[in-house]
Each structure stands twice: as C-alpha cells, then as structure tokens.
Design a protein around this motif. Structure first.
Motif, PDB file in Angstrom:
ATOM      1  N   LEU A  85       0.706  -1.187   0.007  1.00 38.04           N
ATOM      2  CA  LEU A  85      -0.072  -0.011  -0.111  1.00 38.04           C
ATOM      3  C   LEU A  85       0.815   1.418   0.045  1.00 38.04           C
ATOM      4  N   ASP A  86       1.968   1.298   0.761  1.00 41.93           N
ATOM      5  CA  ASP A  86       2.794   2.274   0.718  1.00 41.93           C
ATOM      6  C   ASP A  86       3.416   2.571  -0.584  1.00 41.93           C
ATOM      7  N   SER A  87       3.683   1.344  -1.281  1.00 34.90           N
ATOM      8  CA  SER A  87       4.471   1.757  -2.545  1.00 34.90           C
ATOM      9  C   SER A  87       3.413   2.136  -3.591  1.00 34.90           C
ATOM     10  N   TYR A  88       2.202   1.751  -3.486  1.00 37.14           N
ATOM     11  CA  TYR A  88       1.043   2.035  -4.324  1.00 37.14           C
ATOM     12  C   TYR A  88       0.845   3.536  -4.308  1.00 37.14           C
ATOM     13  N   ASP A  89       0.743   3.998  -2.963  1.00 40.41           N
ATOM     14  CA  ASP A  89       0.218   5.474  -2.502  1.00 40.41           C
ATOM     15  C   ASP A  89       1.623   6.221  -3.030  1.00 40.41           C
ATOM     16  N   ARG A  90       2.644   5.939  -2.831  1.00 33.07           N
ATOM     17  CA  ARG A  90       3.734   6.706  -3.244  1.00 33.07           C
ATOM     18  C   ARG A  90       3.758   6.526  -5.011  1.00 33.07           C
ATOM     19  N   GLY A  91       3.421   5.743  -5.551  1.00 37.46           N
ATOM     20  CA  GLY A  91       3.279   5.775  -7.178  1.00 37.46           C
ATOM     21  C   GLY A  91       2.232   6.693  -7.529  1.00 37.46           C
ATOM     22  N   ARG A  92       1.135   6.574  -6.843  1.00 39.62           N
ATOM     23  CA  ARG A  92       0.081   7.792  -7.264  1.00 39.62           C
ATOM     24  C   ARG A  92       0.545   9.108  -7.024  1.00 39.62           C
ATOM     25  N   ARG A  93       1.302   9.233  -5.988  1.00 35.79           N
ATOM     26  CA  ARG A  93       1.797  10.966  -5.762  1.00 35.79           C
ATOM     27  C   ARG A  93       2.789  11.080  -6.862  1.00 35.79           C
ATOM     28  N   ALA A  94       3.703  10.037  -7.205  1.00 39.81           N
ATOM     29  CA  ALA A  94       4.744  10.268  -8.435  1.00 39.81           C
ATOM     30  C   ALA A  94       4.005  10.755  -9.820  1.00 39.81           C
ATOM     31  N   VAL A  95       3.073  10.022  -9.916  1.00 41.18           N
ATOM     32  CA  VAL A  95       2.195  10.401 -11.122  1.00 41.18           C
ATOM     33  C   VAL A  95       1.452  11.807 -11.107  1.00 41.18           C
ATOM     34  N   ALA A  96       0.716  11.889  -9.939  1.00 45.12           N
ATOM     35  CA  ALA A  96       0.111  13.270  -9.785  1.00 45.12           C
ATOM     36  C   ALA A  96       1.094  14.331  -9.853  1.00 45.12           C
ATOM     37  N   GLU A  97       2.391  14.030  -9.505  1.00 51.06           N
ATOM     38  CA  GLU A  97       3.441  15.283  -9.457  1.00 51.06           C
ATOM     39  C   GLU A  97       4.207  15.349 -10.799  1.00 51.06           C
ATOM     40  N   VAL A  98       3.929  14.368 -11.699  1.00 52.36           N
ATOM     41  CA  VAL A  98       4.245  14.435 -12.982  1.00 52.36           C
ATOM     42  C   VAL A  98       3.327  15.145 -13.827  1.00 52.36           C
ATOM     43  N   VAL A  99       2.152  15.028 -13.527  1.00 53.84           N
ATOM     44  CA  VAL A  99       0.880  15.640 -14.255  1.00 53.84           C
ATOM     45  C   VAL A  99       0.918  17.216 -13.802  1.00 53.84           C
TER      46      VAL A  99
ATOM     47  N   GLY B 117      11.249   8.152  17.851  1.00 55.11           N
ATOM     48  CA  GLY B 117      10.228   7.769  16.908  1.00 55.11           C
ATOM     49  C   GLY B 117      10.426   8.399  15.707  1.00 55.11           C
ATOM     50  N   LEU B 118      11.029   9.494  15.541  1.00 58.62           N
ATOM     51  CA  LEU B 118      11.347  10.259  14.277  1.00 58.62           C
ATOM     52  C   LEU B 118      12.079   9.528  13.132  1.00 58.62           C
ATOM     53  N   ALA B 119      13.188   8.594  13.598  1.00 55.36           N
ATOM     54  CA  ALA B 119      13.857   7.895  12.705  1.00 55.36           C
ATOM     55  C   ALA B 119      12.808   6.611  12.231  1.00 55.36           C
ATOM     56  N   GLU B 120      12.284   6.121  12.812  1.00 55.31           N
ATOM     57  CA  GLU B 120      11.474   4.899  12.706  1.00 55.31           C
ATOM     58  C   GLU B 120      10.204   5.337  11.453  1.00 55.31           C
ATOM     59  N   HIS B 121       9.845   6.635  11.824  1.00 57.26           N
ATOM     60  CA  HIS B 121       9.043   7.324  10.570  1.00 57.26           C
ATOM     61  C   HIS B 121       9.718   7.164   9.245  1.00 57.26           C
ATOM     62  N   LEU B 122      11.048   7.533   9.273  1.00 58.16           N
ATOM     63  CA  LEU B 122      11.785   7.319   7.734  1.00 58.16           C
ATOM     64  C   LEU B 122      12.018   5.899   7.514  1.00 58.16           C
ATOM     65  N   LEU B 123      12.434   5.208   8.404  1.00 58.25           N
ATOM     66  CA  LEU B 123      12.762   3.847   8.260  1.00 58.25           C
ATOM     67  C   LEU B 123      11.591   3.102   7.584  1.00 58.25           C
ATOM     68  N   ASP B 124      10.395   3.060   8.353  1.00 59.67           N
ATOM     69  CA  ASP B 124       9.245   2.409   8.021  1.00 59.67           C
ATOM     70  C   ASP B 124       8.348   2.934   6.628  1.00 59.67           C
ATOM     71  N   ALA B 125       8.851   4.205   6.166  1.00 61.41           N
ATOM     72  CA  ALA B 125       8.268   4.803   5.141  1.00 61.41           C
ATOM     73  C   ALA B 125       7.044   5.448   5.547  1.00 61.41           C
ATOM     74  N   THR B 126       6.768   5.893   6.552  1.00 66.39           N
ATOM     75  CA  THR B 126       5.629   6.834   7.135  1.00 66.39           C
ATOM     76  C   THR B 126       5.826   8.195   6.867  1.00 66.39           C
TER      77      THR B 126
END
Length: 301
Positions: free
Chosen positions: A72-86, A131-140
């Motif tokens: 789900l994270d990969s899918y959401d990131r993909g949608r964001r990337a496409v939206a930013e290309v558009v 907890g901040l480092a975990e936000h990066l490491l778990d891609a949230t």
C-alpha cells in the motif's frame, strides 16, 4: 485482490473495528466480513482471530500485514509520483517532527512554503526523538525535522538552525529578577522535564552534567507547553525554548508568568535539522520543501 480490502485489513489489524472499517470503505459490515474471509482463502491462512470482542492478528496475519503495508505504501507513492508528473506544482509532503517544534518552526515553514506552492498538501506526524527515525525507516514519512543527527547509516541529516535554550523559572522565583544565571545555581531544585526518549530530555541531562550535577526530576511530561505551565505554577524549573510570546529577548519581558534566564556556565543550545533516507529519491514537492526549509533558516545556523 482488491486494494480497498487490503486497506480495510490493515485498518482492522491496527485496532479499527470491522464496523468502523466498513463505514470508511462505504460498504456494509457483513460485506466487509465476507471480503476479509475471501482474503484469508486467497492467502491460505487465518489472518485475524477474535479475542473477546476484538479481532487480533494471528502469527500469519502479522507476517502478511508487513507485506500489505509495503504494497500500500508503494502504491500510494506511485500515485503521488504520477500526480506530480501531471502537475509539478502539486504533490504531498510527508513530514514528521519533534513535538517541541509544532508550536513555531513547523507552522512557519509550512505556511511560508504554501505561499509559493498553494496546491501542495502536507501529511504531518509528531514523535519523540527515537520515533522520528522510525518514521523514515518504515516509510511513513519522507522527511523528519529533529533535534539532532539520528546517527543512522541510512539517514542523511542537515542542520537547519541552532535553537537557544533558557532556564525557565516561575515569576516569583528567587532568581526571577536576574537576566543571567549559572545552571549550577539551581542544582538543588526540582526540574520539570520531558520523558526519556525526547531530545530535550537528553540535552537537559547533558547540560546539567556539564554544570556539575544530576537534575532532581520532579515531573516528566510529553509537551513543552505542559512543562511551561508547571513552571509558571511554581512546581520547578526547566530548560526549554522560549515561549512564542517571549519574542526575541525573553529575559526582558517582566509580564510573563515564566521568566527566561540566559545561562552563562554552559552552552545552552540544541541543533535542529532536517533528515531523509539517503537512498530514497524525493518527489519534486518534497525536494522543494527541503530547499525552502534550508533557505528560510539559513540566517539562524
């Protein structure tokens, strides 16, 4: 396999009831229950089991959820990337930050950025230093604003500014009429501090050690505003950033319920920086926000 079913499974696995998850998905509760049963048949294992009145993950469910989160994270990131290309001027900036920065720095940076890029949305998260480092490491989160370099090999950190810390004392404190003091002068007093794990707690302990003593902890909290209120009530002293209403020279405002005193025997400052995963390619909006944050704070480094 339906992505919405995976999202519902994720929600239920994180403690949301089936009824609440069904409402969020705009379907009935029996329909979602059937969908979760189909998911278990597809996976070939029981994923959720009822314990009392709640559903909890089985061992197989815990393993499966890790992969669902990644999908789900990969899918959401993909949608964001496409939206930013558009639309390159749009996008989402996912940012996690220290609790203590939520009253001034983060609002200031976000507001300034959105004056230039009004279509950009922000996903904001608060956490303690650990907890901040975990936000990066778990891609949230794509970025974190933190009080020190996390010191992790996968994380790149850049300093934004150096923030002064003050000795906060009650208005009727014996030192309240002074502008400058030594930290050692309050070595026997109770300290109002954040809980272990918060960056400001470790800074406080380090500075007290440098001044020759260990702080006598009278209260441990989770918000700087709570510390400020307890100091104002006369329950102790604290090492904290100045309140927003103290302006640039907090030691000169006699009307404040808390007096902020400059320390002369220790260097009472902390670094504030912005960090990201070194291996992750940031979306355009996020890259622009990093540039904005560095530019907006350049004079304070």
């Amino acid at each position: 396999m339906d992505l919405q079913v995976l999202r519902s499974f994720q929600a239920v696995a994180e403690g949301v009831t089936v009824t609440e998850a069904a409402a969020a998905a705009h379907i009935t509760q029996p329909a979602l229950s059937r969908a979760l049963n189909r998911l278990e048949r597809e996976v070939g294992a029981e994923l959720l089991q009822r314990v009392g009145r709640v559903l909890q993950l089985t061992p197989a469910g815990r393993v499966f959820k890790e992969h669902v989160d990644a999908v789900l994270d990969s899918y959401d990131r993909g949608r964001r990337a496409v939206a930013e290309v558009v639309d390159p001027d749009a996008g989402v900036v996912s940012l996690a930050f220290l609790h203590t920065l939520g009253t001034w720095l983060v609002p200031r940076l976000v507001t300034g950025f959105r004056q230039r890029f009004a279509a950009v949305r922000f996903e904001l998260h608060q956490a303690d230093e650990n907890g901040l480092a975990e936000h990066l490491l778990d891609a949230t989160a794509d970025l974190i604003i933190t009080g020190k370099d996390p010191g992790h090999p996968l994380i790149t950190w850049r300093r934004l500014l150096v923030e002064p810390l003050w000795l906060a004392v009650p208005a009727r404190h014996r030192l309240a009429q002074r502008r400058r003091v030594r930290l050692a002068e309050v070595s026997g007093e109770q300290f109002i501090v954040l809980k272990p794990g918060y960056g400001l707690r470790s800074v406080t302990e380090t500075l007290c050690r440098q001044a020759g003593f260990s702080p006598l902890v009278g209260f441990e909290g989770e918000e700087v505003e709570t510390l400020r209120g307890l100091v104002a009530s006369g329950l102790g002293v604290s090492l904290i950033p100045a309140a927003p209403d103290a302006a640039a020279a907090p030691e000169t405002n006699p009307e404040l319920p808390v007096r902020y005193l400059r320390l002369t025997d220790v260097q009472a400052v902390r670094d504030i920086g912005i960090a990201r995963l070194a291996s992750r390619t940031l979306p355009p909006a996020t890259r622009r926000f990093v540039d904005h944050a560095l530019s907006a704070t350049a004079a304070q480094v």
